[in-house]
Design a protein around this motif. Structure first.
Motif, mmCIF file in Angstrom:
data_model
loop_
_atom_site.group_PDB
_atom_site.id
_atom_site.type_symbol
_atom_site.label_atom_id
_atom_site.label_comp_id
_atom_site.label_asym_id
_atom_site.label_seq_id
_atom_site.Cartn_x
_atom_site.Cartn_y
_atom_site.Cartn_z
ATOM 1 N N UNK A 164 0.834 -1.200 0.000
ATOM 2 C CA UNK A 164 0.000 0.000 0.000
ATOM 3 C C UNK A 164 0.868 1.249 0.000
ATOM 4 N N UNK A 165 1.913 1.256 0.810
ATOM 5 C CA UNK A 165 2.800 2.415 0.868
ATOM 6 C C UNK A 165 3.553 2.599 -0.443
ATOM 7 N N UNK A 166 3.998 1.525 -1.052
ATOM 8 C CA UNK A 166 4.702 1.612 -2.333
ATOM 9 C C UNK A 166 3.770 2.130 -3.410
ATOM 10 N N UNK A 167 2.522 1.708 -3.371
ATOM 11 C CA UNK A 167 1.539 2.150 -4.358
ATOM 12 C C UNK A 167 1.255 3.643 -4.258
ATOM 13 N N UNK A 168 1.462 4.237 -3.085
ATOM 14 C CA UNK A 168 1.209 5.671 -2.903
ATOM 15 C C UNK A 168 2.375 6.527 -3.344
ATOM 16 N N UNK A 169 3.531 5.921 -3.553
ATOM 17 C CA UNK A 169 4.684 6.734 -3.948
ATOM 18 C C UNK A 169 4.594 7.077 -5.428
ATOM 19 N N UNK A 170 5.322 8.088 -5.828
ATOM 20 C CA UNK A 170 5.291 8.535 -7.217
ATOM 21 C C UNK A 170 6.709 8.619 -7.740
ATOM 22 N N UNK A 171 6.890 8.169 -8.963
ATOM 23 C CA UNK A 171 8.223 8.236 -9.546
ATOM 24 C C UNK A 171 8.280 9.228 -10.695
ATOM 25 N N UNK A 172 7.166 9.915 -10.949
ATOM 26 C CA UNK A 172 7.134 10.868 -12.046
ATOM 27 C C UNK A 172 7.812 12.184 -11.673
ATOM 28 N N UNK A 173 7.901 13.105 -12.645
ATOM 29 C CA UNK A 173 8.552 14.390 -12.381
ATOM 30 C C UNK A 173 7.748 15.217 -11.372
ATOM 31 N N UNK A 174 8.434 15.973 -10.561
ATOM 32 C CA UNK A 174 7.798 16.840 -9.582
ATOM 33 C C UNK A 174 7.529 18.176 -10.260
ATOM 34 N N UNK A 175 6.280 18.600 -10.228
ATOM 35 C CA UNK A 175 5.912 19.868 -10.865
ATOM 36 C C UNK A 175 6.020 21.002 -9.861
ATOM 37 N N UNK A 176 6.597 22.093 -10.298
ATOM 38 C CA UNK A 176 6.681 23.280 -9.456
ATOM 39 C C UNK A 176 5.380 24.064 -9.597
ATOM 40 N N UNK A 177 4.944 24.742 -8.537
ATOM 41 C CA UNK A 177 3.726 25.555 -8.649
ATOM 42 C C UNK A 177 3.928 26.724 -9.605
ATOM 43 N N UNK A 178 2.861 27.137 -10.221
ATOM 44 C CA UNK A 178 2.916 28.267 -11.158
ATOM 45 C C UNK A 178 3.244 29.547 -10.394
ATOM 46 N N UNK A 179 3.895 30.463 -11.064
ATOM 47 C CA UNK A 179 4.200 31.759 -10.469
ATOM 48 C C UNK A 179 2.906 32.538 -10.243
ATOM 49 N N UNK A 180 2.837 33.247 -9.134
ATOM 50 C CA UNK A 180 1.665 34.061 -8.848
ATOM 51 C C UNK A 180 1.694 35.331 -9.684
ATOM 52 N N UNK A 181 0.544 35.676 -10.215
ATOM 53 C CA UNK A 181 0.441 36.902 -10.999
ATOM 54 C C UNK A 181 0.089 38.061 -10.080
ATOM 55 N N UNK A 182 0.588 39.234 -10.420
ATOM 56 C CA UNK A 182 0.260 40.424 -9.648
ATOM 57 C C UNK A 182 -1.183 40.816 -9.929
ATOM 58 N N UNK A 183 -1.924 41.108 -8.861
ATOM 59 C CA UNK A 183 -3.320 41.501 -8.997
ATOM 60 C C UNK A 183 -3.416 42.993 -8.704
ATOM 61 N N UNK A 184 -4.010 43.707 -9.622
ATOM 62 C CA UNK A 184 -4.218 45.129 -9.382
ATOM 63 C C UNK A 184 -5.669 45.352 -8.973
ATOM 64 N N UNK A 185 -5.854 46.225 -8.019
ATOM 65 C CA UNK A 185 -7.199 46.496 -7.513
ATOM 66 C C UNK A 185 -8.045 47.151 -8.601
ATOM 67 N N UNK A 186 -9.217 46.595 -8.827
ATOM 68 C CA UNK A 186 -10.124 47.154 -9.821
ATOM 69 C C UNK A 186 -10.851 48.374 -9.279
ATOM 70 N N UNK A 187 -11.035 48.403 -7.978
ATOM 71 C CA UNK A 187 -11.732 49.516 -7.340
ATOM 72 C C UNK A 187 -11.076 49.809 -6.007
ATOM 73 N N UNK A 188 -11.216 51.033 -5.589
ATOM 74 C CA UNK A 188 -10.739 51.379 -4.254
ATOM 75 C C UNK A 188 -11.938 51.693 -3.372
ATOM 76 N N UNK A 189 -11.751 51.550 -2.090
ATOM 77 C CA UNK A 189 -12.829 51.781 -1.142
ATOM 78 C C UNK A 189 -12.457 52.962 -0.261
ATOM 79 N N UNK A 190 -13.375 53.906 -0.145
ATOM 80 C CA UNK A 190 -13.174 55.063 0.710
ATOM 81 C C UNK A 190 -14.187 55.034 1.842
ATOM 82 N N UNK A 191 -13.767 55.446 3.020
ATOM 83 C CA UNK A 191 -14.687 55.562 4.144
ATOM 84 C C UNK A 191 -15.487 56.846 3.944
ATOM 85 N N UNK A 192 -16.799 56.727 3.872
ATOM 86 C CA UNK A 192 -17.672 57.878 3.682
ATOM 87 C C UNK A 192 -18.061 58.465 5.030
ATOM 88 N N UNK A 193 -18.372 57.592 5.968
ATOM 89 C CA UNK A 193 -18.673 58.021 7.327
ATOM 90 C C UNK A 193 -18.432 56.868 8.277
#
Length: 140
Positions: free
Chosen positions: A12-41
């Motif tokens: 069971x333990x051998x069956x859970x192991x993987x011998x394939x290539x290890x994939x790196x996570x994708x790079x995070x993209x920069x997110x720009x704010x679509x709107x800003x929030x202002x305190x009105x009161x």
């Protein structure tokens, strides 16, 4: 039994192991704010130890007004546009549930197992009902 169980566990333990290539996570993209929030009161209805116990009192919003309550028995109405206090009412009770709302009324519940119905226009008490236990959620 042990001799059969150990090989099955190893398989069971051998069956859970993987011998394939290890994939790196994708790079995070920069997110720009679509709107800003202002305190009105900003406003506060109270800050004391009793309100920390009943910190789940949520405001209700309807028709350009915000209705809020605090545990000290105060109920407020504010205009949403400018935050102007339109009315406030004081009750000699501890509010533990609220604020509920419908077309004409707002509702708060108390630690003494009461529900109060207040007029949305001026906060005048319309009726009061006794329940079987403390009200901890906004009355519906």
């Amino acid at each position: 039994m042990r001799f059969i169980l150990l090989p099955l566990l190893l398989l069971t333990l051998v069956g859970c192991s993987s011998s394939g290539p290890i994939r790196k996570p994708a790079e995070l993209e920069t997110i720009t704010a679509a709107r800003s929030v202002d305190v009105v009161w900003r406003n506060t209805t109270s800050s004391n130890s009793l309100n920390m116990v009943y910190d789940r009192l949520a405001p209700a919003i309807a028709d350009g007004h915000l209705y809020s309550a605090n545990a000290n028995g105060m109920v407020y109405a504010f205009g949403l546009a400018l935050g102007k206090k339109e009315w406030e009412r004081e009750f000699d009770l501890t509010i533990s549930g609220g604020v509920g709302i419908n077309d004409q009324s707002i509702f708060v519940g108390t630690t003494k197992a009461e529900v109060l119905s207040l007029n949305r226009k001026d906060g005048a008490e319309q009726w009061r009902a006794t329940l079987s236990s403390e009200v901890l959620a906004p009355p519906a």
